[in-house]
Write a protein that holds these residues in place. Structure first.
Motif, PDB file in Angstrom:
ATOM      1  N   LEU A  75       0.863  -1.186   0.000  1.00  0.00           N
ATOM      2  CA  LEU A  75       0.000   0.000   0.000  1.00  0.00           C
ATOM      3  C   LEU A  75       0.900   1.236   0.000  1.00  0.00           C
ATOM      4  O   LEU A  75       1.241   1.753   1.061  1.00  0.00           O
TER       5      LEU A  75
ATOM      6  N   ASP B 186       0.559   4.316  -0.318  1.00  0.00           N
ATOM      7  CA  ASP B 186       0.077   5.520   0.361  1.00  0.00           C
ATOM      8  C   ASP B 186      -0.159   5.299   1.848  1.00  0.00           C
ATOM      9  O   ASP B 186      -0.723   6.169   2.527  1.00  0.00           O
ATOM     10  N   TYR B 187       0.274   4.159   2.366  1.00  0.00           N
ATOM     11  CA  TYR B 187       0.004   3.841   3.776  1.00  0.00           C
ATOM     12  C   TYR B 187       0.693   4.840   4.711  1.00  0.00           C
ATOM     13  O   TYR B 187       1.855   5.182   4.527  1.00  0.00           O
TER      14      TYR B 187
ATOM     15  N   PHE C 230      -3.463  -1.279  11.110  1.00  0.00           N
ATOM     16  CA  PHE C 230      -4.438  -1.056  10.051  1.00  0.00           C
ATOM     17  C   PHE C 230      -5.833  -0.905  10.654  1.00  0.00           C
ATOM     18  O   PHE C 230      -6.184  -1.572  11.619  1.00  0.00           O
TER      19      PHE C 230
ATOM     20  N   ASP D 140      -9.207   1.298   8.691  1.00  0.00           N
ATOM     21  CA  ASP D 140     -10.044   1.347   7.490  1.00  0.00           C
ATOM     22  C   ASP D 140      -9.336   0.783   6.267  1.00  0.00           C
ATOM     23  O   ASP D 140      -9.989   0.385   5.294  1.00  0.00           O
ATOM     24  N   ASP D 141      -7.991   0.750   6.317  1.00  0.00           N
ATOM     25  CA  ASP D 141      -7.233   0.268   5.166  1.00  0.00           C
ATOM     26  C   ASP D 141      -6.936  -1.230   5.228  1.00  0.00           C
ATOM     27  O   ASP D 141      -6.222  -1.759   4.375  1.00  0.00           O
TER      28      ASP D 141
ATOM     29  N   ASP E 108      -8.112  -3.154   2.121  1.00  0.00           N
ATOM     30  CA  ASP E 108      -7.259  -2.823   0.969  1.00  0.00           C
ATOM     31  C   ASP E 108      -5.956  -3.615   1.035  1.00  0.00           C
ATOM     32  O   ASP E 108      -5.466  -4.117   0.015  1.00  0.00           O
ATOM     33  N   LEU E 109      -5.395  -3.725   2.240  1.00  0.00           N
ATOM     34  CA  LEU E 109      -4.165  -4.498   2.396  1.00  0.00           C
ATOM     35  C   LEU E 109      -4.401  -5.961   2.051  1.00  0.00           C
ATOM     36  O   LEU E 109      -3.623  -6.562   1.294  1.00  0.00           O
TER      37      LEU E 109
END
Length: 220
Positions: free
Chosen positions: A61, A63-64, A78, A80-81, A84-85
């Protein structure tokens, strides 16, 4: 798998010796959430030496960002992401059975270090120092088991009644299970954070979490 009578007796011994910070009545009341104890068949699998770091998370990710971490070598958290991960990661989450098997590393004590209260200095979050990371390893070579709030593949069910006798995760709707978390409350503030380091401690996911990836053993 689960919180055994012997482990409960070990916690009672700590409480009787005034080793606990507070009355552990709530811990014993919640012990049913890690029972009944059962034998589970776990097939071979590969698991990461430590949870994903901030630097590793950014590989998947780009933009993490992590406001909790002090450096790129600290455990990535982590919220909300997370989905996505998991979508980007070519690995999977461990089942609860796999996680506890990895945490125990062949032991039946409160933690892989024994039945005493773990030293807070052993709670590890920075993996830049190879010597310190190695000192935090259990017999399987896994570091910091129990330190971070690690998410598992299983949905939260507050007991092990009728749970599978193998390492399959329990599925369904609702929040996932998390294991560990002693390091997420470091420095300790005197509220028995050490209980989160126990191999059998399990909780319902509420907020941020760490990820320790798992993969099948290659064949052929």
């Amino acid at each position: 798998m689960g919180l055994s009578d012997a482990e409960l007796d070990a916690v009672r011994a700590i409480e009787r010796s005034d080793g606990a910070d507070d009355d552990l009545g709530s811990f014993f009341a919640d012990a049913v959430q890690a029972r009944p104890v059962r034998e589970v068949r776990v097939e071979p699998f590969l698991i990461a030496r430590h949870p994903l770091t901030v630097a590793q998370a950014r590989h998947w990710l780009p933009d993490y960002e992590d406001s909790f971490a002090e450096s790129d070598s600290h455990t990535a958290r982590f919220e909300d992401d997370l989905e996505d991960l998991l979508e980007a990661l070519p690995f999977r989450l461990p089942s609860e059975a796999e996680w506890e098997y990895a945490a125990r590393a062949g032991t039946t004590t409160l933690t892989f270090r024994g039945d005493g209260i773990p030293d807070e200095d052993q709670v590890l979050d920075d993996f830049a120092d190879d010597e310190r990371t190695a000192a935090a390893e259990n017999a399987f070579g896994l570091a910091a088991m129990g330190s971070a709030n690690e998410i598992c593949a299983d949905v939260w069910i507050p007991h092990f009644t009728d749970a599978p006798m193998d390492a399959r995760p329990r599925t369904g709707d609702g929040p996932r299970v998390v294991r560990g978390g002693g390091g997420d409350l470091s420095p300790w503030q005197g509220c028995d954070e050490w209980l989160l380091l126990l191999s059998a401690t399990r909780c319902e996911r509420q907020d941020f979490t760490a990820v320790r990836p798992v993969a099948p053993v290659p064949t052929g």
